[in-house]
Design a protein around this motif. Structure first.
Motif, PDB file in Angstrom:
ATOM      1  N   HIS A 128      -3.412 -11.146   0.083  1.00 45.08           N
ATOM      2  CA  HIS A 128      -2.560 -10.888  -1.087  1.00 45.08           C
ATOM      3  C   HIS A 128      -3.383 -10.430  -2.283  1.00 45.08           C
ATOM      4  O   HIS A 128      -2.923  -9.593  -3.084  1.00 45.08           O
ATOM      5  N   ARG A 131      -3.945  -6.786  -2.060  1.00 43.76           N
ATOM      6  CA  ARG A 131      -2.760  -5.987  -2.397  1.00 43.76           C
ATOM      7  C   ARG A 131      -2.685  -5.671  -3.885  1.00 43.76           C
ATOM      8  O   ARG A 131      -2.080  -4.680  -4.287  1.00 43.76           O
ATOM      9  N   VAL A 132      -3.263  -6.546  -4.702  1.00 41.21           N
ATOM     10  CA  VAL A 132      -3.231  -6.309  -6.152  1.00 41.21           C
ATOM     11  C   VAL A 132      -4.586  -5.834  -6.684  1.00 41.21           C
ATOM     12  O   VAL A 132      -4.840  -5.854  -7.889  1.00 41.21           O
ATOM     13  N   LEU A 159       3.818 -12.219  -4.569  1.00 36.92           N
ATOM     14  CA  LEU A 159       3.873 -11.479  -3.310  1.00 36.92           C
ATOM     15  C   LEU A 159       3.742 -12.401  -2.114  1.00 36.92           C
ATOM     16  O   LEU A 159       4.303 -12.127  -1.047  1.00 36.92           O
ATOM     17  N   LEU A 190       2.335  -1.108  -5.956  1.00 30.33           N
ATOM     18  CA  LEU A 190       3.420  -1.954  -5.453  1.00 30.33           C
ATOM     19  C   LEU A 190       4.691  -1.145  -5.244  1.00 30.33           C
ATOM     20  O   LEU A 190       5.424  -1.344  -4.263  1.00 30.33           O
ATOM     21  N   GLN A 193       4.509   0.541  -2.113  1.00 28.87           N
ATOM     22  CA  GLN A 193       4.698  -0.377  -0.990  1.00 28.87           C
ATOM     23  C   GLN A 193       6.153  -0.803  -0.823  1.00 28.87           C
ATOM     24  O   GLN A 193       6.477  -1.577   0.071  1.00 28.87           O
ATOM     25  N   ILE A 195       7.970  -2.401  -3.235  1.00 30.30           N
ATOM     26  CA  ILE A 195       8.323  -3.501  -4.130  1.00 30.30           C
ATOM     27  C   ILE A 195       9.054  -2.926  -5.347  1.00 30.30           C
ATOM     28  O   ILE A 195       8.642  -1.915  -5.919  1.00 30.30           O
TER      29      ILE A 195
END
Length: 502
Positions: A128, A131-132, A159, A190, A193, A195
Motif C-alpha cells: 500500500h 501505491r502512494v 487504500l 490513484l 487506478q 479510485i
C-alpha cells in the motif's frame, strides 16, 4: 463519467440541521468511477457537513445516498468504510509512536495462531505504501516522517480498507509546495487506478489543476457545477459568491480620525516568516477577510498579547506597544471579543452580573474586595446599552441565547471604554435579528470614535460593514481594498492567493 453510466456515488436531497443552523438543504452530488470531483464553497457553505455524512461520521436528517446505484445508509464510519468510502481528515489521525505498518492496519492486523503476523503485516503495508509513492520500510516510525509523508500514510491506510472513494479535506493545508506536488502526483495515479476522489480545497489553483468536475456549495445548497472545460478561477469565484448584501447593513460614512494602532512588520508565532503592517484609525471599521488557516485569528491574538509577536513593532497612539499578555493590552486600551465566546469569552455558569463585570473587577474593587454596587452598575449599563434579553442580572449566562451571550462579552469590554475593539467572528452562531443588532452596535461605536478591527468568514459581512478590508492568505497580508474597491470577487481572488489585475 458518461451520461448513461451509473455513478459510483450519488447524493440526492441531503439535508442537515443543527440547533439554529441549517447546514445543508437538498444537497446533491454525483461521483463517477476514477473521477476527481472538487467540492468548493465559502467557509460555512456546508462542505464539511456533507463529507461527514458521506463518511458516516454523522447522519443526515433527510435525503438518500447511493453506491453503484444501490441505496445505502451509514450509521458509523465503519459502515462507510465497508462500502469503500474513506475520509482523510485535515488533522491527521496517526499514532506517532507506532511504525507505518501498525498505523496502516491499526485494529485490523493479520493474525496467526492468536498472534499478530508481523511478516504479513509489513509485506501488505509495503504494498500500500508503494501505491502512494512511499518507498519506505514498513517499520519506519510515523513520528520520524515530515507532515507531507504522513499525509500519504493516511491515504495508504484508506487504500488498505479497499476504499473506492477517498474524501480529501484540505489535504495541502499543512504541506510545503514540494509536498503538495507529490500529493498531486498521487492523486493522478490513484485516478488512473480507478479510485474516485472528492477533493475539498480553498486553493482554487489546485482545483483547476486536478479536478475533472467542480461542485459548488453556497449556504448549504448547490450553487452550480463546472465541467472540466469550464473550470477557471473566475467561474469558481462567481459561483461561490453572489448574493444580495444590502439586506442587513446601513453603513454611514465616517471620516477616520488619528492613527490609534500601528503594526510594522509584525510576525506572529503561527506564521513567523510572514510580516504584516497595517494602520487603524479612530472611528474606523476595518474587516479582515481570508480563508480558514490564513492567520486572521492569530493576528488578533498577537495584537492582544495572547501570543506575543516574534518580530516587528507596534504602536498605540504613537507610543511603543509590545503586550506580553492580555492584561498589558487591556491597560493600553484594547479589548478582544474572541471567536469562541463560550470557551474564551464567558464563564457560562456564572450570572450575567458577574460576566458583565469581569473585565472591570480590578478597576472597581474596594480595598481588595469586590465592589458589589459597582458590579451591579456595570451590568445594568451593559444590559440597557446592548438590549441584552435576560430576566434579571442573576440569570446564569449559559441560559441566554447565542446573540445575548455575545452582547454580554461586548458589554464586559465596553465598560472599560476601549480605544480599539478587536472582534473575532462577531456574529458566528447568532440569528439574523441578533446580527442586525451587532451591526448597529459596531456602527454606533465607530461613530463614538472607537477603532474596530474585525475578522469574519462571511464575505457579505465584510463587504457590508468594513470601511476597508485587509485580506490574508497563508499568514501574509495579500492586499487591501478600499470601500469603493470592495467586491466578493476581489476579496476571494486575494484570499485564494491570486493578485488583483493592475
Amino acid at each position: 463519467m458518461t451520461a448513461t453510466a451509473t455513478p459510483l456515488l450519488e447524493v440526492r436531497g441531503l439535508g442537515k440541521r443543527f440547533p439554529g443552523v441549517r447546514a445543508l438543504h437538498d444537497a446533491r452530488l454525483t461521483l463517477g468511477h476514477g473521477e476527481v470531483l472538487a467540492v468548493i464553497g465559502e467557509n460555512g457553505a456546508g462542505k464539511s457537513t456533507l463529507m461527514k455524512i458521506l463518511a458516516g461520521v454523522q447522519p443526515a436528517d433527510t435525503g438518500e445516498i447511493f453506491i453503484d446505484g444501490q441505496p445505502v445508509q451509514f450509521q458509523s464510519v465503519r459502515e462507510a468504510l465497508a462500502q469503500g468510502v474513506a475520509l482523510i481528515h485535515q488533522e491527521l489521525n496517526l499514532a506517532a509512536n507506532l511504525d507505518l505498518a501498525a498505523n496502516i492496519f491499526l485494529g485490523r492486523e493479520p493474525h496467526q495462531f492468536g498472534f499478530i503476523n508481523q511478516a504479513k503485516l509489513h509485506a501488505e503495508a509495503e504494498e500500500h505504501l508503494q501505491r502512494v509513492g512511499l518507498d519506505l520500510p514498513a517499520d519506519t516510525l510515523v513520528g520520524d516522517l515530515p507532515i507531507g509523508r504522513q499525509q500519504l500514510v493516511e491515504i495508504a491506510k484508506a487504500l488498505s480498507c479497499e476504499a473506492r472513494v477517498l474524501i480529501m479535506d484540505e489535504p495541502t493545508s499543512s504541506l510545503s509546495q514540494h509536498e503538495s506536488e507529490t500529493l498531486f502526483k498521487v492523486v493522478r495515479d490513484l485516478r488512473a487506478q480507478g479510485i474516485s476522489i472528492i477533493y475539498i480545497s480553498h486553493r482554487l489553483g489546485e482545483v483547476t489543476e486536478l479536478a475533472d468536475r467542480v461542485t459548488v456549495l453556497r449556504d448549504g445548497e448547490n450553487a452550480g457545477e463546472l465541467s472540466r472545460g469550464e473550470i477557471n478561477h473566475a467561474a469558481m469565484v462567481r459561483l461561490m459568491v453572489g448574493r444580495d448584501l444590502a439586506q442587513f447593513y446601513d453603513r454611514k460614512q465616517h471620516d477616520p480620525g488619528e492613527i490609534v494602532l500601528e503594526l510594522e512588520a509584525i510576525r506572529t508565532p503561527a506564521h513567523p516568516h510572514a510580516e504584516i503592517s497595517l494602520q487603524l484609525r479612530a472611528g474606523e471599521i476595518v474587516g479582515i477577510a481570508g480563508l480558514v488557516g490564513s492567520g486572521r485569528t492569530e493576528l488578533l491574538q498577537t495584537i492582544f498579547g495572547v501570543t506575543p509577536a516574534v518580530g516587528g513593532r507596534m504602536r498605540m497612539a504613537g507610543e511603543p506597544f509590545a503586550p506580553r499578555n492580555p492584561r498589558e493590552a487591556i491597560r493600553a486600551g484594547l479589548a478582544l471579543a474572541p471567536e469562541d465566546r463560550k470557551k474564551h469569552g464567558l464563564i457560562l455558569q456564572m450570572a450575567v452580573r458577574e460576566n458583565a463585570s469581569l473585565a472591570s473587577l480590578s478597576r472597581d474593587q474596594q480595598n481588595g474586595f469586590l465592589n458589589f454596587n459597582a458590579e451591579e452598575k456595570v451590568a445594568t449599563e451593559a444590559v440597557e446599552q446592548l438590549a441584552i434579553k435576560t430576566p434579571n442580572l442573576d440569570q446564569p449566562t449559559v441560559h441566554l441565547s447565542g446573540g445575548n451571550q455575545q452582547k454580554v462579552v461586548l458589554g464586559k469590554w465596553l465598560a472599560l471604554k476601549p480605544r480599539v475593539l478587536l472582534l473575532d467572528e462577531p456574529t458566528r452562531g447568532i440569528d439574523v435579528g441578533a446580527k442586525r443588532e451587532m451591526y448597529r452596535l459596531m456602527e454606533q461605536l465607530a461613530a463614538d470614535g472607537v477603532a474596530i478591527l474585525f475578522v469574519s468568514s462571511e464575505l457579505e459581512e465584510v463587504l457590508g460593514m468594513a470601511d476597508r478590508a485587509l485580506v490574508m492568505h497563508e499568514g501574509h497580508l495579500a492586499g487591501e481594498l478600499a470601500r469603493d474597491q470592495l467586491s466578493e470577487q476581489a476579496v476571494m481572488q486575494l484570499a485564494t492567493g491570486t493578485p488583483l489585475a493592475a
